[in-house]
Design an enzyme around this catalytic site. Structure first.
Site, PDB file in Angstrom:
ATOM      1  N   CYS A 131      -9.406   4.503   7.068  1.00  0.00           N
ATOM      2  CA  CYS A 131     -10.387   3.412   7.087  1.00  0.00           C
ATOM      3  C   CYS A 131      -9.945   2.283   8.027  1.00  0.00           C
ATOM      4  O   CYS A 131      -9.797   2.517   9.218  1.00  0.00           O
ATOM      5  CB  CYS A 131     -10.658   2.921   5.676  1.00  0.00           C
ATOM      6  N   HIS A 223     -12.337   7.261   3.008  1.00  0.00           N
ATOM      7  CA  HIS A 223     -11.364   7.143   1.919  1.00  0.00           C
ATOM      8  C   HIS A 223     -11.290   8.449   1.128  1.00  0.00           C
ATOM      9  O   HIS A 223     -11.783   8.528  -0.005  1.00  0.00           O
ATOM     10  CB  HIS A 223     -11.772   6.015   0.964  1.00  0.00           C
ATOM     11  N   GLU A 225      -8.957   9.525  -0.533  1.00  0.00           N
ATOM     12  CA  GLU A 225      -8.152   9.340  -1.747  1.00  0.00           C
ATOM     13  C   GLU A 225      -8.968   8.806  -2.923  1.00  0.00           C
ATOM     14  O   GLU A 225      -8.498   8.843  -4.070  1.00  0.00           O
ATOM     15  CB  GLU A 225      -6.987   8.388  -1.467  1.00  0.00           C
TER      16      GLU A 225
END
EC number: 2.3.1.31
Length: 296
Positions: A131, A223, A225
């Site tokens: 990001c 993102h 994660e």
């Protein structure tokens, strides 16, 4: 396999394990997110499902004061660059940060980020930036700029084009590669950079995965994660702050908010596993190159 926490807030609180592992990969995470514990758990929980044992060490920028955790606690539970300057790591992950509307030079730890990147080129096998960090390091390494979007890119987006590579093994266009996005800016001026390859892109979200083989750097604009409810939490946070925000796209099942489509989970596991495999391959190439030098 198993993900150990070498340090961090969860480790200090006794909420994550540190088991004995046989030759795990050593991963350094520069955690720039204000939600420190949440981000720690996201990475640890994800890497706990991968095919490699890993030990994760959390790093912070010493030149920044986080509002969500005291300076004393962060310095006690995290390490800074000077603490690890003589160590070598298999991988470095740099997270996103809620500073994208600032010019790069306005971010108080931007110069320290430059130092960390310069250090990593001689102390880390592979670098993964996500990001805002992807935008920032692309600017540092390649002069890539960013521009403000008309509205926040917010939701889950599929890649329309995927190039076959080690990083995209097992991933494909459409539902085969989906990723959360939560950002107000996008990169510009990357198209003519010879060393930069776009491995996955979306008509809506733009480039999703980029790679610089010469510098062993991977850039992910979203993102991967993020856990199941992260976008939901961000959505209600912005609503409570009366910020202009729309429902995250392609996220909820149906018109209500009772069910979330965790469509990006498999993409995330595959992508991170591919990255760990790439670390092993890069290290083997390095060993072979050293052997060639010796034989010559």
């Amino acid at each position: 396999m198993t993900a150990n926490a070498i340090n961090g807030l969860l480790r200090a609180d006794g909420k994550w394990q540190a088991n004995d592992l046989d030759n795990p990969q050593q991963i350094l995470v520069l955690n720039l997110m204000p939600t420190k514990r949440t981000t720690e758990r996201q990475f640890l929980s994800t890497f706990d499902y991968l095919d490699h044992d890993v030990e994760i060490t959390f790093l912070y920028p010493k030149t920044h004061s986080f509002k969500t955790v005291s300076g004393e606690k962060i310095s006690r539970c995290y390490c800074c660059l000077s603490d690890i300057a003589d160590k070598h790591y298999d991988g470095l992950i740099i997270t996103g940060a809620p500073v994208e509307k600032l010019r790069f030079g306005q971010v108080d730890y931007f110069n320290e980020l430059k130092e960390i990147i310069a250090w990593a080129h001689s102390h880390v096998t592979e670098i993964l930036c996500e990001c805002w960090a992807a935008q920032a390091v692309l600017n540092i390494e390649n002069g890539v700029s960013k521009k403000l979007l008309d509205k926040k890119l917010f939701g889950i987006y599929c890649a329309d084009e995927v190039v076959k590579s080690c990083l995209t093994a097992g991933l494909s266009a459409g539902a085969g590669l989906t990723m959360p996005q939560s950002r107000h800016t996008e990169i510009t001026g990357f198209e003519d950079i010879v060393d930069l390859k776009v491995l996955a892109s979306s008509k809506v979200a733009g480039p999703c995965i980029l790679r610089n083989d010469d510098l062993n750097e991977t850039f992910v604009t979203g993102h991967p994660e993020y856990s199941l409810e992260t976008l939901l939490i961000e959505y209600h946070r912005d609503l409570n702050k009366h910020l202009p925000i729309k429902r995250p796209e392609n996220y909820f099942v149906g018109i209500d908010e009772e069910e979330i489509n965790y469509s990006w989970r498999q993409t995330s596991l595959q992508l991170y596993n591919n990255w760990l495999n790439l670390i092993t391959q890069t290290q083997k190439v390095g060993i072979n190159n050293e052997r060639r030098k010796v034989s010559i």
